[in-house]
Design a protein around this motif. Structure first.
Motif, PDB file in Angstrom:
ATOM      1  N   ARG A 371      30.135  -3.497 -24.020  1.00  0.00           N
ATOM      2  CA  ARG A 371      30.819  -4.609 -23.358  1.00  0.00           C
ATOM      3  C   ARG A 371      29.782  -5.645 -22.992  1.00  0.00           C
ATOM      4  NH1 ARG A 371      33.634  -1.256 -18.674  1.00  0.00           N
ATOM      5  NH2 ARG A 371      31.771  -2.099 -17.687  1.00  0.00           N
ATOM      6  N   LYS A 372      29.968  -6.860 -23.475  1.00  0.00           N
ATOM      7  CA  LYS A 372      29.011  -7.906 -23.106  1.00  0.00           C
ATOM      8  C   LYS A 372      29.058  -8.169 -21.604  1.00  0.00           C
ATOM      9  CE  LYS A 372      27.756 -12.744 -23.970  1.00  0.00           C
ATOM     10  NZ  LYS A 372      26.317 -12.470 -23.914  1.00  0.00           N
ATOM     11  N   TRP A 373      30.268  -8.108 -21.056  1.00  0.00           N
ATOM     12  CA  TRP A 373      30.443  -8.327 -19.622  1.00  0.00           C
ATOM     13  C   TRP A 373      30.765  -6.991 -18.966  1.00  0.00           C
ATOM     14  CZ3 TRP A 373      28.580 -12.965 -19.273  1.00  0.00           C
ATOM     15  CH2 TRP A 373      28.815 -13.880 -20.298  1.00  0.00           C
ATOM     16  N   GLY A 374      31.245  -7.029 -17.744  1.00  0.00           N
ATOM     17  CA  GLY A 374      31.642  -5.797 -17.071  1.00  0.00           C
ATOM     18  C   GLY A 374      33.053  -5.400 -17.493  1.00  0.00           C
ATOM     19  N   HIS A 375      33.708  -4.690 -16.603  1.00  0.00           N
ATOM     20  CA  HIS A 375      35.077  -4.272 -16.902  1.00  0.00           C
ATOM     21  C   HIS A 375      35.950  -5.468 -17.228  1.00  0.00           C
ATOM     22  CE1 HIS A 375      38.748  -1.984 -16.794  1.00  0.00           C
ATOM     23  NE2 HIS A 375      39.238  -2.765 -15.851  1.00  0.00           N
ATOM     24  N   ASN A 376      35.701  -6.584 -16.552  1.00  0.00           N
ATOM     25  CA  ASN A 376      36.286  -7.873 -16.929  1.00  0.00           C
ATOM     26  C   ASN A 376      35.214  -8.936 -16.777  1.00  0.00           C
ATOM     27  OD1 ASN A 376      36.506  -9.177 -14.158  1.00  0.00           O
ATOM     28  ND2 ASN A 376      37.722  -7.323 -13.819  1.00  0.00           N
ATOM     29  N   ASP A 380      30.232  -7.961 -12.369  1.00  0.00           N
ATOM     30  CA  ASP A 380      28.790  -7.943 -12.597  1.00  0.00           C
ATOM     31  C   ASP A 380      28.349  -6.502 -12.859  1.00  0.00           C
ATOM     32  OD1 ASP A 380      26.066  -8.142 -12.701  1.00  0.00           O
ATOM     33  OD2 ASP A 380      25.812  -8.910 -10.660  1.00  0.00           O
ATOM     34  N   PRO A 381      28.139  -6.138 -14.114  1.00  0.00           N
ATOM     35  CA  PRO A 381      27.838  -4.745 -14.444  1.00  0.00           C
ATOM     36  C   PRO A 381      26.407  -4.340 -14.117  1.00  0.00           C
ATOM     37  CG  PRO A 381      27.794  -6.088 -16.419  1.00  0.00           C
ATOM     38  CD  PRO A 381      28.229  -6.989 -15.308  1.00  0.00           C
ATOM     39  N   THR A 382      25.526  -5.309 -13.844  1.00  0.00           N
ATOM     40  CA  THR A 382      24.129  -4.948 -13.578  1.00  0.00           C
ATOM     41  C   THR A 382      23.975  -4.182 -12.267  1.00  0.00           C
ATOM     42  OG1 THR A 382      23.694  -7.073 -12.477  1.00  0.00           O
ATOM     43  CG2 THR A 382      23.304  -6.951 -14.862  1.00  0.00           C
ATOM     44  N   MET A 383      24.993  -4.242 -11.414  1.00  0.00           N
ATOM     45  CA  MET A 383      24.919  -3.497 -10.153  1.00  0.00           C
ATOM     46  C   MET A 383      24.929  -1.992 -10.391  1.00  0.00           C
ATOM     47  SD  MET A 383      27.260  -5.670  -7.469  1.00  0.00           S
ATOM     48  CE  MET A 383      28.712  -5.832  -8.505  1.00  0.00           C
TER      49      MET A 383
END
Length: 851
Positions: A371-376, A380-383
């Protein structure tokens, strides 16, 4: 060594586009070191007439079985089947895609990326669940459709979740981009005339049904079904709808000749990696894949493996090495493929289609991507995934990578790439400016299976003549117990069922519930409708009353007598696997495929439906409002308080009533004639609504609940309530109730009235259809009692359950009647499990209404 690479080469494959660290245990378990087999790297040998070293062989084996596409075949039971898969896998590895195929793959990828980028700019706060990082799934779907068409299949049913759905819709399946943009702007995806019923659904649940014609002239109809937010719930729905389409096309089990299942219609299922292992409905769906009455000739499963489930990493989301491991329960092959290698994905699609077509079994493709982004896009998936997203944020996109590769090979030019982007952006901008002139697709369109159906009125309840000519009924009844001479019927069934039924029919006797159902089924078959009855033990019936299928006591052969009525239409009796959720979802799919199929699902006991609560909430009760998708599915839920305890008494009718708004019928019939008319009404009216029936248990054999034959003849129909046989002007109290409780109350009234003449002035009215609430019918009925001073609602269920909370405000607000409650008190469990307490409660709920 060769066999070990064929079996376990996948454990060291290069299938992860992010090149994240592998699980050490998987690699060490592969046992691929030549020394383990007494071989040295410089050792020479002859293989297929060619001399080579072990080192050269290992290099070949690694390239073939440990590269960016790998194969798992260890659980395939057939040696011939396994050999075919391995050999065909090897052949495809040696075949390069043509330049035109590479062009097409690049175009699909670039245009998909253009859609995501356009939406990100125009609607920066939109949760679109884009396909970025998993664009190769479009390459797979495109090649799957083309190869499936070439195999001679006419129709494909697709079930998929939200991730990348918009990309598949717009970039592959010709969904009108102007409708999607309207939806994003907050406008309706439905025509104005449907807004009395339709409330719509979110962007990521849109669906489409379109025809495609490929370069070779072959045509294919593709239907991407609607999906709910509950992951994987759509999977058995898609499979069931595919089975329904097979019946419509006379494919497989429904063919007139020797057609194999899945020759005309088949199914593609897309999954998420975490949900494929996490949602139990997948296990249920895989379990039914090879079962009679559920088998569609195999499905292709594409797992879009983002390598994270919301924020949960794989090692915390499953106990198995691979997300595909649950497929081992049915012995299906698995292809693991790197999503960053579109050409390998193309090969995977080709192999999957060929395998499914040859063996008519399921196959799984594990497409590793990200996924380029998070769930949407707002997440912010970096967390929670800093390492993974450190890699993702420092790499080129898959479309750009592949296009750049083709540019370096002089297969593609920068001008071509930019022209694809410009073409899409121009198309999107044109659509963006369109606000009103949108042609809405509709499954009710003329020429479709549903062309004769109409959107029902929400202003009135219509009445339909559901009776049938007595001669037809007698003919059907006689056929229902006629079996071949060489079939030896069980002695008890012959005496208490077959012989008794014939006596009733010839003497115009009382029609029991099983016979009423049989006459409804048979008369509908006679009129050109197919019937499918599914559930655990439905052939015999939970209470040993139905006997729709006769089993020879000598050979075990099964005969369904009603199937001698017609050569074109049939009764399919399905004793299902011990599952509620996937089976009910499958039956819902069958019901929405064609309006002229009466599909019934019967729970073993009424409250067992809650094992399928997701299907009720997301499809059955809401499907028409969300997607304008009608269903005539009948749900039979045995209900009644007879001392059977908390889990065998109530069908929790209150839960269905809570979800009603002219979207389904909820009925509690008290006579066999009423049941007959209910079933026929499902097919004879010009729209479809789900029907929830609180079906009988002890009423099945209660003489006073049985009806005479003349009550189901022509010009009769279902009654929303049953009239009271009391002198109207003398009635002082009216007791209203529903279901079998009426008979207990009537017995109690008669007993008490022997000593108290005032009780003869008590009328009891049965409300047979709770929803739609019969306001007009009840107003007319209650007006017959001008002297009535007290109105009571009596029920078996506890106060916080049953119909009370539904009927009380409607009597007050629509009829101006204040009801007194008489029933069990508020309870946590639907019924008690202590016999003496049950007896005390019965005494109370029968005496209180007459106080």
């Amino acid at each position: 060594l060769i066999e070990q690479y064929e079996r376990y080469g996948h454990k060291i494959g290069k299938v992860n586009p992010l090149n994240l660290p592998r699980v050490p245990e998987i690699e060490s378990d592969a046992l691929l070191e030549p020394s383990l087999y007494g071989l040295e790297l410089n050792q020479e040998f002859i293989l297929d007439g060619e001399t080579k070293t072990v080192e050269a062989l290992v290099a070949e084996l690694k390239a073939k079985f440990c590269g960016t596409i790998t194969l798992e075949t260890d659980t395939i039971e057939s040696a011939e089947e396994k050999d075919w898969v391995v050999n065909r896998f090897s052949q495809l590895q040696s075949q390069d895609a043509s330049d035109s195929e590479k062009h097409r793959m690049a175009e699909i990828l670039i245009k998909s990326q253009a859609l995501d980028q356009y939406l990100a700019i125009k609607f920066p706060t939109l949760k679109r669940y884009g396909g970025e990082g998993a664009e190769s799934l479009l390459v797979f779907v495109d090649q799957y459709l083309r190869s499936t068409s070439q195999s001679g299949v006419d129709e494909v049913m697709i079930g998929m979740p939200h991730r990348g759905r918009n990309n598949v819709l717009v970039s592959l399946l010709n969904f009108p981009i102007e409708v999607m943009l309207r939806k994003i702007k907050g406008l309706s995806e439905f025509p104005d005339e449907a807004l009395s019923i339709a409330t719509g659904d979110v962007l990521s649940h849109l669906s489409v049904s379109n025809d495609f014609k490929y370069e070779d002239g072959r045509k294919l109809h593709v239907n991407l079904i609607p999906n709910p937010s509950h992951l994987e719930a759509q999977v058995p729905v898609a499979i069931g709808k595919c089975r329904g389409r097979q019946q419509t096309l006379r494919d497989g089990d429904y063919s007139d000749g020797e057609a194999t299942r899945g020759s005309k219609a088949t199914c593609l299922l897309l999954h998420g990696d975490a949900s494929f292992t996490g949602q139990g409905i997948i296990m249920e769906a895989l379990n039914m894949s090879k079962l009679a009455h559920f088998d569609i000739g195999g499905s292709v499963h594409l797992i879009v493996n983002n390598q994270v489930g919301f924020t949960t990493p794989p090692h915390r989301g499953r106990s198995s090495p691979y997300t595909s491991d649950i497929g081992k329960m049915i012995g299906c092959p698995v292809i693991h493929v790197n999503g960053g290698e579109p050409e390998q994905v193309h090969r995977a699609a080709q192999l999957a289609v060929e395998y499914r077509h040859k063996y008519r079994k399921d196959i799984i493709i594990d497409l590793l991507c990200f996924r380029k982004w998070g769930h949407n896009e707002m997440d912010d998936p970096t967390m929670t995934q800093p390492v993974m997203y450190g890699v993702i944020n420092n790499r080129h996109s898959i479309p750009d990578d592949y296009a750049g590769k083709l540019k370096d090979l002089n297969i593609l030019t920068e001008t071509q790439i930019e022209s694809w982007k410009a073409e899409e952006i121009s198309r999107f901008n044109d659509a963006f400016r369109m606000n009103e002139s949108v042609e809405f697709p509709s499954y009710l369109a003329e020429g479709s299976n549903w062309g004769e159906m109409r959107l029902p009125s929400v202003q009135k309840v219509t009445t339909w003549d559901t009776g049938c000519h007595p001669d037809i009924l007698r003919f059907v009844g006689a056929k229902s117990v006629a079996v071949p001479k060489d079939l030896k019927t069980h002695n008890r069934i012959q005496k208490s069922h077959s012989d008794t039924r014939m006596t009733k029919l010839t003497s115009d006797g009382l029609i029991d519930w099983a016979l009423a159902e049989t006459l409804a089924f048979g008369s509908l078959i006679h009129q050109g409708y197919n019937i499918r009855l599914c559930g655990q033990d439905v052939g015999r019936g939970t209470f040993g009353h139905r006997h729709a299928m006769m089993v020879c006591q000598e050979s075990g052969a099964v005969n369904i007598p009603l199937n001698e009525l017609s050569e074109k239409c049939h009764l399919e009796v399905v004793n299902s696997l011990l599952s509620e959720e996937a089976v009910l979802a499958f039956e819902y799919g069958m019901s929405v495929e064609h309006p002229n199929r009466l599909v019934l699902w019967e729970a073993q006991f009424g409250d067992f439906f809650n094992g399928a609560q997701i299907i009720f909430d997301t499809f059955i009760t809401t499907g028409e409002a969300k997607w304008l998708q009608q269903s005539g599915l009948v749900i039979l839920l045995p209900h009644g308080y007879d001392g059977a305890g908390p889990e065998h008494s109530s069908c929790r009718i209150e839960r269905f009533l809570q979800c009603t708004n002219m979207n389904m019928s909820v009925c509690h019939p008290t006579t066999s004639a009423q049941y007959f008319h209910l079933l026929r009404r499902q097919m004879l009216r010009n729209f479809r609504k789900p029907l929830i029936v609180a079906s009988p248990k002890i009423l099945l054999r209660l003489p006073v609940s049985l009806s005479l034959l003349f009550l189901i003849r022509s010009a009769f129909s279902f009654l929303q309530h049953q009239l009271s046989n009391f002198p109207p002007f003398s009635v002082k109290k009216v007791i209203l109730c529903s279901g079998k409780h009426y008979y207990a109350l009537e017995d109690q009234r008669k007993k008490l009235s022997q000593n108290d003449k005032d009780l003869k002035n008590v009328a009891i009215v049965r409300v047979e259809e709770l929803c739609p609430f019969p306001t007009d019918a009840l107003r007319q009925e209650l007006a017959r009692f001008p002297s009535a001073e007290t109105f009571v609602w009596a029920q078996e269920e506890p106060r916080n359950m049953g119909p009370w909370s539904f009927v009380n405000p409607r009597f007050a607000n629509l009829l101006g009647v204040q009801l007194k409650y008489c029933g069990r008190p508020v309870m946590a469990a639907p019924a008690v499990g202590i016999g003496t307490l049950h007896t005390e409660q019965v005494k109370t709920i029968l005496s209180d209404p007459f106080v």
